[in-house]
Each structure stands twice: as structure tokens, then as C-alpha cells.
Scaffold this motif. Sequence first.
Motif, PDB file in Angstrom:
ATOM      1  N   ALA A  66      -0.197  -4.743   2.121  1.00  0.00           N
ATOM      2  CA  ALA A  66      -0.884  -4.611   1.012  1.00  0.00           C
ATOM      3  C   ALA A  66      -2.087  -5.811   0.647  1.00  0.00           C
ATOM      4  N   PHE A 111       2.596  -6.680   1.200  1.00  0.00           N
ATOM      5  CA  PHE A 111       2.510  -8.409   1.385  1.00  0.00           C
ATOM      6  C   PHE A 111       3.060  -8.731   2.237  1.00  0.00           C
ATOM      7  N   MET A 122       3.051   4.326   2.571  1.00  0.00           N
ATOM      8  CA  MET A 122       3.609   3.406   1.578  1.00  0.00           C
ATOM      9  C   MET A 122       2.208   3.652  -0.292  1.00  0.00           C
ATOM     10  N   THR A 162       1.424   2.006  -3.755  1.00  0.00           N
ATOM     11  CA  THR A 162       1.161   0.683  -4.006  1.00  0.00           C
ATOM     12  C   THR A 162       1.158   1.337  -5.967  1.00  0.00           C
ATOM     13  N   PHE A 163       0.800   0.338  -6.300  1.00  0.00           N
ATOM     14  CA  PHE A 163       0.306   0.388  -7.736  1.00  0.00           C
ATOM     15  C   PHE A 163      -0.332   1.678  -7.941  1.00  0.00           C
ATOM     16  N   ARG A 164      -1.446   2.294  -8.068  1.00  0.00           N
ATOM     17  CA  ARG A 164      -2.391   3.270  -8.168  1.00  0.00           C
ATOM     18  C   ARG A 164      -2.739   4.277  -7.358  1.00  0.00           C
ATOM     19  N   SER A 165      -2.085   4.158  -6.436  1.00  0.00           N
ATOM     20  CA  SER A 165      -2.484   4.544  -4.930  1.00  0.00           C
ATOM     21  C   SER A 165      -1.432   5.146  -3.991  1.00  0.00           C
ATOM     22  N   SER A 195      -7.106   2.572 -10.923  1.00  0.00           N
ATOM     23  CA  SER A 195      -8.102   1.881 -10.105  1.00  0.00           C
ATOM     24  C   SER A 195      -7.335   0.323 -11.306  1.00  0.00           C
ATOM     25  N   VAL A 230      -6.988  -3.931  -7.640  1.00  0.00           N
ATOM     26  CA  VAL A 230      -5.793  -4.231  -7.708  1.00  0.00           C
ATOM     27  C   VAL A 230      -4.897  -4.092  -6.372  1.00  0.00           C
ATOM     28  N   SER A 231      -4.083  -3.919  -5.945  1.00  0.00           N
ATOM     29  CA  SER A 231      -3.578  -4.016  -4.387  1.00  0.00           C
ATOM     30  C   SER A 231      -3.599  -3.179  -4.051  1.00  0.00           C
ATOM     31  N   ASP A 232      -4.130  -2.290  -2.860  1.00  0.00           N
ATOM     32  CA  ASP A 232      -3.017  -1.186  -2.473  1.00  0.00           C
ATOM     33  C   ASP A 232      -2.563  -1.720  -1.277  1.00  0.00           C
ATOM     34  N   ALA A 233      -2.602  -0.451  -0.142  1.00  0.00           N
ATOM     35  CA  ALA A 233      -2.727  -0.406   0.864  1.00  0.00           C
ATOM     36  C   ALA A 233      -3.055  -1.018   1.927  1.00  0.00           C
ATOM     37  N   THR A 234      -3.269  -1.854   3.188  1.00  0.00           N
ATOM     38  CA  THR A 234      -3.472  -2.017   3.664  1.00  0.00           C
ATOM     39  C   THR A 234      -3.120  -1.376   5.396  1.00  0.00           C
ATOM     40  N   THR A 288      -1.172   6.001   0.192  1.00  0.00           N
ATOM     41  CA  THR A 288      -1.592   5.745   1.657  1.00  0.00           C
ATOM     42  C   THR A 288      -0.454   6.482   2.386  1.00  0.00           C
ATOM     43  N   GLY A 294      -5.631  -7.467  -1.935  1.00  0.00           N
ATOM     44  CA  GLY A 294      -6.121  -7.003  -3.198  1.00  0.00           C
ATOM     45  C   GLY A 294      -7.316  -7.160  -3.392  1.00  0.00           C
ATOM     46  N   ARG A 313      -5.974 -15.800  -9.666  1.00  0.00           N
ATOM     47  CA  ARG A 313      -4.992 -16.859  -9.188  1.00  0.00           C
ATOM     48  C   ARG A 313      -6.096 -18.125  -8.761  1.00  0.00           C
TER      49      ARG A 313
END
Lengths: 351, 266
Positions: free
Chosen positions: A263, B148, B62, B64-67, B29, A236-240, B69, A265, B166
Amino acid sequence: MSAQAELEIVSPGAFASIQDGGRRGHRRIGVPWAGVLDRRLMRIANALAGRDEDAPVIECFDGGLHLVAHGGAVKLAVAGDAAVEVEGADGRRALAPWRSVTLAEGEALRIRRMAGGRIAMVAVAGLFAPQVLGSASTYVRAGLGGADGCGRALAAGVRLALAEADASGSDRVLTPPPPADASPIRLVPGPQADHFSAAALQVLVGGDYRVTAEADRMGIRLEGARLEHAGAAEIVSDATVPGSIQVPGAGQPIVLLADAQTAGGYPKIATVITADLGRLAALRPGQSLRFATVTAAEGARIARAAEAETRALIAAIRPLPADGIDLVALYSGNLVDGVVHALGTEWRPLY
Amino acid sequence: MCPGSHASSPVSLRVLDAGDAALTIEFGSVIDPALLAAVNALDAAIARVRQAGALPGVIETMPTFRSLTVFFDPLATERDTLLAALQPLIDAAAHGIPVDGRHWRLPVCYEGEAAPDLAEVAGALGMSEAEVVALHSGTEYLVYMLGFLPGFPFMGDLPERLRLPRRSQPRVRVPAGSVAIATGLTAIYPWESPGGWHLLGRCPVPLFDARRAAPSLLAAGDKVRFTPVSTDECRALEAAVRSGQADPMQWLDASPTGANSTENAA
């Protein structure tokens, strides 16, 4: 009305753009930091040219950058492993890098090629670029920053208007230049270490990885031993972060750099430490590297040591002596065993 | 670190190092509104204490969906010191509540060359193109996060029947404005970029403008519905946008109401 000096980009070489330290605070809306790929080079170039350390510079890749001064004298400085040439009314002369030079009106500076790393920074006295979201850094994909704020890389024919700047005063030089560092690129394992087989990290640090042709300001695709996933090759996409090493399904690593998406995946097996990103980014396609692991705490310690080194390098910058002897040219020239300056302080008797 | 006694909570907390200059606090996750609520609660808490002068060395966060940073300067602070200061905020955040944002109705053209993958998607799902359009435009989506690209929204959840992995071969160039789907999510590409999602349509609304105080039009927590428009209508809207005569706020359906709105958060 006094003439305003301008710097003409006759050629940007392979790629050139205006960058500063980057724009912070907007990764949450998808805006990467951008900024120079090597902060040390930017700071040294700016210090040589008498600029603020984080002032915008021209960041360029490989050889081919060709600049001409118009409307007045232009002071600039090159930091990087570059073969530099100045052309004036009386012909061309080689110039060592890691020093400033003042171009008279009509004179040109060229970067013929780069010997070691493929990135150089050119600081220009009087260079300004509008702030967009807090930074002048160029981010082409979304049209941010750069000379006119619209996010364009430097193109042939562009003329940069320069603010009034003091182009007088002696030029400055950093001597000796910073030594090259070919030691392994250090990384911190994770954050998705558990998405890879137990052996994968050992594979990553166990052999050479080659820089492919797909290497730019967004990232570097590497080629080498395949890294095996444990389970899905997607998350699941998270931060880069800058330095993130993503590994898509095919098992080949991609190191993310300043312009990378914020972000993603793909699972990330490790993160290159801040202090080593500059020299990684300077590798050219075909060159190989090796990785080595460190802890996050060690990475931070290395960052602090690197900062101390950068400050020491900047403190070592000296005016170029009025006697006109270019010590850098002498030091870097291919003479017998080397040259020493007999009157230099390092040769004074210790007692 | 166990966040609390909520046996049904999907939170499984981990703190992960992302190099020497970032920490990722992971609440789980999967894509789940409860996790998203925890992320946003922690993000808001960090913003509040930073505004009060705490957490020196933190550069930005930052969500995100579930974290979440946390980016920091290793020259200005130590990882362990920072984590110790964050711990009480992390503990409190695991019980976050969802916030409401703005509601939007965005025009989408699902016709012709604006919809290069529509036929293929319909075929793969065993339904007509009209059904795909009806399903996609008939759902209200939550903006989970942005990222993104500047202004790029990750939205969900897609109806079960519209879910596809995808594309096996990503495109080198996805046109700006493309409306896309993949897995359980839908998104809009504000800029031309490489992309591996399936392209169902084109949305002429500019999602990012660096001149605005809040450059991204959409925010995490917003709700989005898509309204099908014809090719001609889409072209007219694109022209209006290009000439600066289209105010994106015209597509705002409703501002948030109530104490839990993002506008009322610190």
C-alpha cells in the motif's frame, strides 16, 4: 548410507536469493508477492534442468555467482544473458548459457558477468526450500522464505542440501536463445491519472528515463523529465501492484517490483504491463529506457502473446547432441558471419 | 455509476485500471468509515462468491481505506468479463455497514530513545510531551487497514490537536516496533524499514508471525488503545517476546460481539 549432494555458495555475486513464482493471497496483511523478477527466465531454467516450471530457483544479479558441487553430481541450468564458466580438475572452460550442465563432485560454476540484462536464474536439480505462507520465495524484510525459511538472501559459505535427483541423462539446450528486446516499456495510464497535469503523461512517454543506483527487488528509481502533479502530491493510501509507477513530490518516477510495499500514499501515474516487468527489472543503473502507452486490454493481449512465446521457447528445448558439438557455443561464438548446422531441419529442402 | 438514493452518502464510485492485471474499485477519496464499510462489504461479497466457485481468474483482493483492488490473471480471465461479474456486488456494497473486530490494549514505551520525535512533535504542536502522550494513549483507534509491511496497521483517527504532516525528511531506518503518527493516523512499524512518520514510542508486541494461521495479529476493523509502560517494563516485555514466552493474546481486551463481528462474516 549414500552421500547427499550439496551445492555450496562460494559467492552470491552482487545479490542472490531463492525465489519461485511468489506467494499469493496475503497483500491484505502487508505481505508482497516477492518471487522471481522474470517468470520466463525461471520457467526456462527449470525446463532446462528437468524441474517443474515454478520450482524454486536461485535468482542472481550481475556477475560473481560462484557455486561448487559437493557429495555427488549436481545438474543445474542458467537462463539469462550470462557468461558462464565451469571449472574442474582439468581447468576452466567457457559454457554458453541457456543450457543445463552436470557438475561432477568438486566442480564449480561461475557467472563471470552478464552482457545484456543483469538478472539470471539458476535452476538446480534437487533444490528445495520450505514453503512459508505458500511459497519458498525469499522476502528479506520480514524474514520469509529462502533456504531455511527465515528470509535470508544467499550468503557466502551457505550449503544447500539437495534432494535426490536424477543427474543423469543428457543435458538440454535452448537454441537459439531468446532475442533481446529493447523496445519501449509499455504502461497503462492510471490509476491516479487525475492527480497529474494534462501534460505529465506525455512527458512520461516523451523521453528517456535513466535507472538510478537505487534499483533493487523492491523497485527502481528513475531519473528524467519531471512529472508535474495537479494538486496534492499525496493520496490516501491505497493498493499498489507490481509495475505501479509512483511519483512523489519531487516528480521523479519509482517503478514498484516484486518486494514493494503493498500500500502507498504517493499518486500512481501509470502501471507497467505484466509482460514488460521482467525486462524492466533487468536494466542496470545508468541504462535508459522509454515508455509507451497501451490500454489495459492491449496489455492483457500482450500478456497472452508473451505466454505463447514462453511456451514456444520451452518447447524448443532440445537435448544436447551426443556428438558433443555444442551448437550454442558455435551459434554464439564470434565467427565470420555465423554458423549453420547443415543437417538441421531448418535447412532441409522445402520440397 | 450511481450507487443509490442516499443523498448524504459520500460514495463516489470509480473503477480504475491498475495495469493489465488489476482493477481498483474506488468508493471515494477520503478516510471515512462509510467508505471503509463499503470496501469491506465488497471484499466480503467477493470472498463469498469465490468460495462458491465464481470469479475464476481472481488471485486476491486488497482492501484499503476507500478502495478495493482486485488482482486477476489476464491469462485466465478478461477485464470486462470480470467487471461485469463484479458490478452487482459493487452496487450492493455501497450500502455496507461497519463491522466490529477485536479490541486490544497494546503497551507502548514513550520514553527516551524509544521516542525520538516526541520532543519535536510536542514543540511543533505547542504542548508538553506529557500532553502528547496523554492525547495519543487516551484515544481508541480503529484499524482501518493493513498494508505497507507485513502486519503494519493504519489506525485512526488521531485527535485533531495531534495532527502533523509527514516528516519532510523520511528516515532511512525506522526501528522495528516504532509507534508513529502522521496526518490523522497512527501506526506501528512491525519491521525495520524506511519511514516518514513521527516516532512517539516503541511497542514490543509482535504484530506478525508467519507460523500462525492468521499471521497478522491485528485485522481491519479491530480497535486499539495504547497503554504507557516504562522503559524497564518495555525491556522486560521485549525479552519475554524474544524468548517466546509472551502470548500476544494477553493484550486482547475483548472479542467482538454481535452479528456484525468479523468473526461471523463469511
